[in-house]
Enzyme design. Structure first.
Site, PDB file in Angstrom:
ATOM      1  N   LYS A 155      11.321   1.660  -1.284  1.00  0.00           N
ATOM      2  CA  LYS A 155      12.756   1.411  -1.481  1.00  0.00           C
ATOM      3  C   LYS A 155      13.023  -0.087  -1.686  1.00  0.00           C
ATOM      4  O   LYS A 155      13.795  -0.484  -2.559  1.00  0.00           O
ATOM      5  CB  LYS A 155      13.552   1.939  -0.281  1.00  0.00           C
ATOM      6  CG  LYS A 155      13.470   3.458  -0.133  1.00  0.00           C
ATOM      7  CD  LYS A 155      13.913   3.948   1.243  1.00  0.00           C
ATOM      8  CE  LYS A 155      13.489   5.404   1.447  1.00  0.00           C
ATOM      9  NZ  LYS A 155      13.573   5.856   2.845  1.00  0.00           N
TER      10      LYS A 155
ATOM     11  N   LYS B  88       3.088  -0.392  13.834  1.00  0.00           N
ATOM     12  CA  LYS B  88       3.887  -1.000  12.763  1.00  0.00           C
ATOM     13  C   LYS B  88       4.004  -2.516  12.931  1.00  0.00           C
ATOM     14  O   LYS B  88       4.429  -3.226  12.044  1.00  0.00           O
ATOM     15  CB  LYS B  88       5.267  -0.352  12.711  1.00  0.00           C
ATOM     16  CG  LYS B  88       5.215   1.150  12.346  1.00  0.00           C
ATOM     17  CD  LYS B  88       6.605   1.763  12.300  1.00  0.00           C
ATOM     18  CE  LYS B  88       6.623   3.271  12.107  1.00  0.00           C
ATOM     19  NZ  LYS B  88       6.428   3.696  10.703  1.00  0.00           N
TER      20      LYS B  88
ATOM     21  N   HIS C  84       1.013  14.115   7.996  1.00  0.00           N
ATOM     22  CA  HIS C  84       1.663  12.798   7.922  1.00  0.00           C
ATOM     23  C   HIS C  84       1.076  11.767   8.872  1.00  0.00           C
ATOM     24  O   HIS C  84       1.628  10.673   8.991  1.00  0.00           O
ATOM     25  CB  HIS C  84       3.159  12.908   8.231  1.00  0.00           C
ATOM     26  CG  HIS C  84       3.938  13.724   7.237  1.00  0.00           C
ATOM     27  ND1 HIS C  84       4.579  13.170   6.151  1.00  0.00           N
ATOM     28  CD2 HIS C  84       4.172  15.047   7.167  1.00  0.00           C
ATOM     29  CE1 HIS C  84       5.189  14.132   5.469  1.00  0.00           C
ATOM     30  NE2 HIS C  84       4.945  15.283   6.070  1.00  0.00           N
TER      31      HIS C  84
ATOM     32  N   LYS D 113      12.284  -0.007  10.562  1.00  0.00           N
ATOM     33  CA  LYS D 113      11.509   1.222  10.733  1.00  0.00           C
ATOM     34  C   LYS D 113      11.482   1.528  12.229  1.00  0.00           C
ATOM     35  O   LYS D 113      11.899   0.692  13.042  1.00  0.00           O
ATOM     36  CB  LYS D 113      10.077   1.070  10.202  1.00  0.00           C
ATOM     37  CG  LYS D 113       9.413  -0.255  10.620  1.00  0.00           C
ATOM     38  CD  LYS D 113       8.061  -0.477   9.944  1.00  0.00           C
ATOM     39  CE  LYS D 113       8.122  -1.053   8.547  1.00  0.00           C
ATOM     40  NZ  LYS D 113       7.713  -0.135   7.490  1.00  0.00           N
ATOM     41  N   ARG D 114      10.988   2.737  12.625  1.00  0.00           N
ATOM     42  CA  ARG D 114      10.836   3.014  14.041  1.00  0.00           C
ATOM     43  C   ARG D 114       9.989   1.917  14.685  1.00  0.00           C
ATOM     44  O   ARG D 114       9.088   1.371  14.051  1.00  0.00           O
ATOM     45  CB  ARG D 114      10.182   4.390  14.243  1.00  0.00           C
ATOM     46  CG  ARG D 114      11.104   5.557  13.921  1.00  0.00           C
ATOM     47  CD  ARG D 114      12.326   5.595  14.801  1.00  0.00           C
ATOM     48  NE  ARG D 114      11.955   5.915  16.166  1.00  0.00           N
ATOM     49  CZ  ARG D 114      12.039   7.136  16.711  1.00  0.00           C
ATOM     50  NH1 ARG D 114      12.499   8.146  16.017  1.00  0.00           N
ATOM     51  NH2 ARG D 114      11.690   7.328  17.967  1.00  0.00           N
TER      52      ARG D 114
ATOM     53  N   THR E 207       7.646   4.753   3.212  1.00  0.00           N
ATOM     54  CA  THR E 207       8.523   5.010   2.080  1.00  0.00           C
ATOM     55  C   THR E 207       9.563   3.898   1.971  1.00  0.00           C
ATOM     56  O   THR E 207      10.071   3.631   0.886  1.00  0.00           O
ATOM     57  CB  THR E 207       9.234   6.381   2.214  1.00  0.00           C
ATOM     58  OG1 THR E 207       9.730   6.508   3.555  1.00  0.00           O
ATOM     59  CG2 THR E 207       8.283   7.519   1.919  1.00  0.00           C
TER      60      THR E 207
HETATM   61  C1  26Q Z   1       5.733  15.857  17.541  1.00  0.00           C
HETATM   62  C2  26Q Z   1       5.639  16.561  18.699  1.00  0.00           C
HETATM   63  C3  26Q Z   1       6.620  16.476  19.668  1.00  0.00           C
HETATM   64  C4  26Q Z   1       7.715  15.658  19.446  1.00  0.00           C
HETATM   65  C5  26Q Z   1       7.808  14.949  18.274  1.00  0.00           C
HETATM   66  C6  26Q Z   1       6.818  15.040  17.317  1.00  0.00           C
HETATM   67  C7  26Q Z   1       6.919  14.271  16.077  1.00  0.00           C
HETATM   68  C8  26Q Z   1       8.164  13.985  15.519  1.00  0.00           C
HETATM   69  C9  26Q Z   1       8.273  13.238  14.371  1.00  0.00           C
HETATM   70  C10 26Q Z   1       5.792  13.799  15.414  1.00  0.00           C
HETATM   71  C11 26Q Z   1       5.912  13.061  14.254  1.00  0.00           C
HETATM   72  C12 26Q Z   1       7.144  12.768  13.727  1.00  0.00           C
HETATM   73  C13 26Q Z   1       7.348  11.949  12.524  1.00  0.00           C
HETATM   74  C14 26Q Z   1       6.394  11.412  11.815  1.00  0.00           C
HETATM   75  C15 26Q Z   1       6.672  10.581  10.640  1.00  0.00           C
HETATM   76  O1  26Q Z   1       7.808  10.266  10.342  1.00  0.00           O
HETATM   77  N1  26Q Z   1       5.632  10.213   9.882  1.00  0.00           N
HETATM   78  C16 26Q Z   1       5.810   9.377   8.711  1.00  0.00           C
HETATM   79  O2  26Q Z   1       5.903  10.215   7.572  1.00  0.00           O
HETATM   80  C17 26Q Z   1       6.244   9.473   6.411  1.00  0.00           C
HETATM   81  C18 26Q Z   1       6.438  10.458   5.281  1.00  0.00           C
HETATM   82  O3  26Q Z   1       5.195  10.970   4.865  1.00  0.00           O
HETATM   83  C19 26Q Z   1       5.184   8.441   6.097  1.00  0.00           C
HETATM   84  O4  26Q Z   1       5.624   7.651   5.023  1.00  0.00           O
HETATM   85  C20 26Q Z   1       4.914   7.541   7.321  1.00  0.00           C
HETATM   86  O5  26Q Z   1       3.813   6.705   7.059  1.00  0.00           O
HETATM   87  C21 26Q Z   1       4.648   8.416   8.535  1.00  0.00           C
HETATM   88  O6  26Q Z   1       4.527   7.597   9.698  1.00  0.00           O
END
Ligand code: 26Q
Length: 806
Positions: free
Chosen positions: A655, A549, A358, A543-544, A651
């Site tokens: 929406k 972003k 991702h 979004k976050r 995503t």
């Molecule tokens: C990793 C290690 C330690 C702590 C946290 C994490 C961690 C947590 C959450 C790393 C990544 C995430 C989340 C990533 C995320 O939400 N990515 C998004 O995924 C969506 C679905 O595929 C995409 O549409 C977005 O573009 C992408 O940013």
């Protein structure tokens, strides 16, 4: 027709009776004193009852027909509220409304009383939830596996415009939808040492063990025909209670083992980019992955006797690298617990496992120091080294060489992305652009060594929640115009295209949007005190909060527009409301400073009588799934403005467009494919492409030159530096401005002018309302392909090789 007239349904009295029954016997509350929450619980139990029979039947069918099952392993399931989803999927809205009216309650109030299950950070977690809905709707036998966090994503509030995080407490009133499975507790070990056994087998002697207990939530598909299971693991101590220290009066000591064990599933990591160097995160990852694998292998062995058939009956999808320890753990189960030779075990694991990536951002690719791995998972580190050596041998045998860039272990670090790649048969990206970039960058070498292993599965979203439930007005209009059935066959939205030129239809389409905007205005007024004009353009970025972003670029442009409006007050500026929503990771200082800047600029602009009624900024705190369900249907303009090459897919973009918002965006992630479907004339694309960004960086990008070249940007940056937006602390944003002038990795300055100019094109388009609505209709009509049903069919056909049981 009398607007209070509702068709009566034979099911309404039954539902009413069931609600009354549960209020009395399950909730234990007399109707006279029952609160909104009591009724919400009673309704939820009544609805849950209706899911049980198809749930059992689905399981029976899988076993009877010996079907292959999908196991979706994800650290995050951002499911939000479940009651409305269940009611809508079962087709019981009218009955539920009537039953609640009977006891003097409003449907929306009852639905709105449920707390969000915020078991995720953002896109990746919400995608997992949309996939569950689609797998159930399509009748694909599946389990979601994750963690039952006691505290989901933190609650956000603002104190003087700064983000403050507070613990979230969704389980406080109990969770109606889950069933605890006491039989399914699994001991999970950590630490200790390893001794050699027979053949390849070894014996791992963990120094610490915690119990994983299962909580199951049914996931009903459309019309409740098929029901899959979301199984979340909760950590508990193996010791019931330490009585000895308690009897000595050491109460804290007595509680210690319970507290330590339970820490593992206590909180969701509130980080979506940087790898937390925390052992707890590694323990969480192993905890739920190991529990899930042992659970599914046990289930498999109940009905099959030969582990070599595992890939015929089981497909495991890893949602990013968070569960990537699944490779070594599955091999460990096969080799150490079942005596399978290592080479065969690796083969079986590879045929069973699939990995979704991702992100391409180097700081977000998980890496674990080998000494940490050795301390917590000594047997797994051995296996990882063996997997790596085996892979290297394979590559040499095929006449190639492998560099350190493609190894699972390098310089004392385990590269989880490479490990996942090496132990999976399929590796997928989440949009076409993202997949292309994966092939060219992070996995370039592994892709040449294993051509064909990488595939592209562009994300999608469930139209049940993101259109049918959250936008009832537009949904009714759709059914009126194109007939029933679009909820499960979203390509049918294409039939809407001819209506774009029908003025009477456009009026109805716009009326639905207008009603959503009024609803949002009322909600935001209650929440923030701001009074919004529903005739204004609602321009939304939710979004976050992250530098890539570029919420910063959005708010800088708002400030530049404000300057321009003050210079030219007589110009016919369209009224706009700029709405922001989103949380910053608590440790991400720059993101938190951007939140403060948005709030500071908001205060100054909103207080200006000269631009009143034309420009307003709103930033409601604590953006979550439920708030998204309110905001998205009310949007006119969707902001998807990431630095090209950095948003894997997005995503939210889908929406918004599905709900008839026009998009202003860069050619990033799935925006590229959205443009292909919607048509370039119906989307506002601006700025550098991914290859422009790469080239600009290679040539030596100078943000200060870009700022000099755009007088409007220069003015805003100087205002920020001189404290125009922070008179109480003029130096507050100096670090932010310095970064913009001298680093600007995310190319805000490089894209600013193009963004500003595109926004003026948006203004002009808004001035022609009939044409705007025509384009909005075409957006909705073009978004059928972005249903997560299409995505799941892609995974099922190309990766899992599973079929619908329906
Ligand atoms: C990793 C290690 C330690 C702590 C946290 C994490 C961690 C947590 C959450 C790393 C990544 C995430 C989340 C990533 C995320 O939400 N990515 C998004 O995924 C969506 C679905 O595929 C995409 O549409 C977005 O573009 C992408 O940013």
């Amino acid at each position: 027709m009398n607007e209070h007239f509702k068709p009566s349904s034979p099911r309404a009295p039954q539902l009413s009776a069931s609600i009354q029954h549960h209020l009395k016997f399950t909730v234990g509350e007399p109707a006279e004193s029952a609160s909104l929450s009591h009724w919400r619980f009673a309704l939820s139990y009544a609805i849950r009852d209706l899911i049980v029979a198809p749930w059992f039947e689905s399981e029976r069918r899988v076993l009877a027909e010996k079907r292959k099952r999908v196991y979706y392993l994800s650290m995050e399931f951002l499911i939000g509220r479940l009651l409305e989803d269940a009611v809508v999927n079962l087709g019981l809205e009218d009955e539920t409304r009537l039953a609640l009216e009977d006891v003097g309650l409003d449907y929306a109030d009852v639905i709105g009383d449920e707390p969000d299950a915020a078991l995720g950070n953002g896109g990746l977690g919400r995608l997992a939830a949309c996939f569950l809905d689609s797998m159930s709707t399509l009748g694909i036998p599946a389990f979601g596996y994750g963690i039952r966090y006691n505290h989901g994503l933190f609650k956000q509030r603002f104190a003087d415009g700064w983000q403050i995080e507070e613990a979230e407490d969704w389980l406080n009133q109990g969770h109606v939808w889950e069933l605890r499975r006491t039989q399914a507790a699994i001991p999970i070990g950590f630490g200790g040492h390893v001794t050699a056994g027979e053949g390849d087998a070894h014996v791992w002697h963990p120094s610490e063990t915690v119990l994983a207990s299962a909580y199951d939530t049914p996931s009903p598909g459309w019309r409740g025909v098929w029901v899959n299971t979301l199984r979340l693991w909760s950590a508990h101590s193996t010791v019931v209670f330490d009585l000895e220290p308690f009897n000595r009066g050491d109460f804290l000591g007595a509680a210690k083992s319970n507290v330590l064990a339970e820490t593992i599933s206590r909180v969701l990591y509130p980080d979506d980019t940087t790898v937390e160097g925390k052992r707890l995160r590694l323990k969480q990852e192993f905890f739920f992955t190991a529990a899930s694998l042992r659970d599914l292998v046990t289930r498999f062995l109940k009905h099959n006797d030969d582990l070599r058939a595992l890939p015929d009956k089981v497909a495991i999808q890893l949602n990013d690298t968070h569960p990537a320890i699944a490779g070594p753990e599955l091999i460990r189960i096969l080799v150490d617990d079942h005596g399978v030779p290592f080479d065969d075990a690796l083969d079986l694991a590879r045929q069973t496992l699939h990995y979704t990536n991702h992100t391409l951002m180097p700081e977000a690719l998980e890496k674990w120091p080998t000494d940490l791995m050795a301390e917590i998972l000594p047997r797994h580190l051995q296996l990882i080294e063996r997997i790596d050596a085996h892979h290297s041998g394979e590559v040499s045998a095929a006449g190639h060489t492998r560099s350190q860039a493609a190894a699972a272990v390098t310089d004392g670090v385990v590269q989880m992305g490479n490990l996942a790649f090496i132990t999976a048969s399929n590796v997928n990206g989440v949009s076409r652009l993202h997949t292309d970039l994966m092939r060219e960058t992070v996995f370039a070498e592994l892709n040449t060594l294993h051509p064909g292993r990488i595939s592209s599965q562009t994300n999608g979203v469930t139209p049940r929640r993101w259109l049918r439930s959250c936008n009832t007005g537009l949904s009714a209009l759709l059914t009126d115009s194109i007939g029933e059935g679009w909820e499960t066959d979203l390509d049918r939205l294409n039939d809407l295209k001819p209506f774009a030129d029908d003025a009477a239809f456009r009026e109805k389409f716009d009326a639905a949007k207008r009603a959503n905007k009024e609803r949002l205005a009322a909600y935001l007024q209650a929440k923030t005190g701001h009074i919004l004009d529903p005739d204004a353009m609602f321009d939304i970025q939710i979004k976050r909060i992250h530098e890539y972003k570029r919420q910063l670029m959005n708010v800088l442009e708002a400030a530049a527009l404000w300057n321009e409006m003050r210079r030219d007050p007589d110009k016919d500026w369209p009224a706009r409301v700029r709405i922001f929503g989103g949380k910053a990771a608590p440790g991400y200082e720059m993101a938190k400073l951007i939140i403060k800047l948005i709030n500071d600029i908001r205060q100054v602009i909103n207080a200006d009588p000269e631009t009143k009624g034309r420009l307003k900024i709103v930033y409601p705190p604590n953006y979550n799934v439920s708030m998204a369900e309110m905001l998205i249907p009310a949007a006119n303009l969707s902001e998807q403005i990431s630095t090209a090459g950095m948003e894997a897919s997005g995503t939210g973009n889908m929406k918004f467009a599905m709900n008839g918002a026009l998009t202003i965006g860069t050619l990033d992630g799935a925006n590229v494919e959205m443009r292909d479907h919607i048509g370039a004339e119906n989307i506002f694309i601006f700025g550098k492409t991914a290859s422009d960004v790469e080239r600009t960086r290679a040539e030596g990008y100078s943000p200060s030159a870009a700022i000099e070249a755009s007088p409007r940007l220069k003015e805003v940056v100087e205002q920020i530096e001189t404290g125009v937006f922070s008179p109480d602390d003029p130096a507050r944003f100096h670090s932010l401005a310095d970064n913009l002038r001298h680093h600007d990795w995310f190319m805000v300055a490089a894209d600013f002018q193009a963004y500003y100019d595109e926004q003026r094109i948006v203004d002009a388009a808004w001035a022609d309302q009939a044409d705007w609505v025509r384009r909005a209709v075409l957006n909705t009509a073009s978004m059928g392909w972005f249903s997560s049903d299409r995505t799941i069919r892609g995974y099922a056909d190309e990766i899992w090789h599973t079929q619908s049981a329906l």
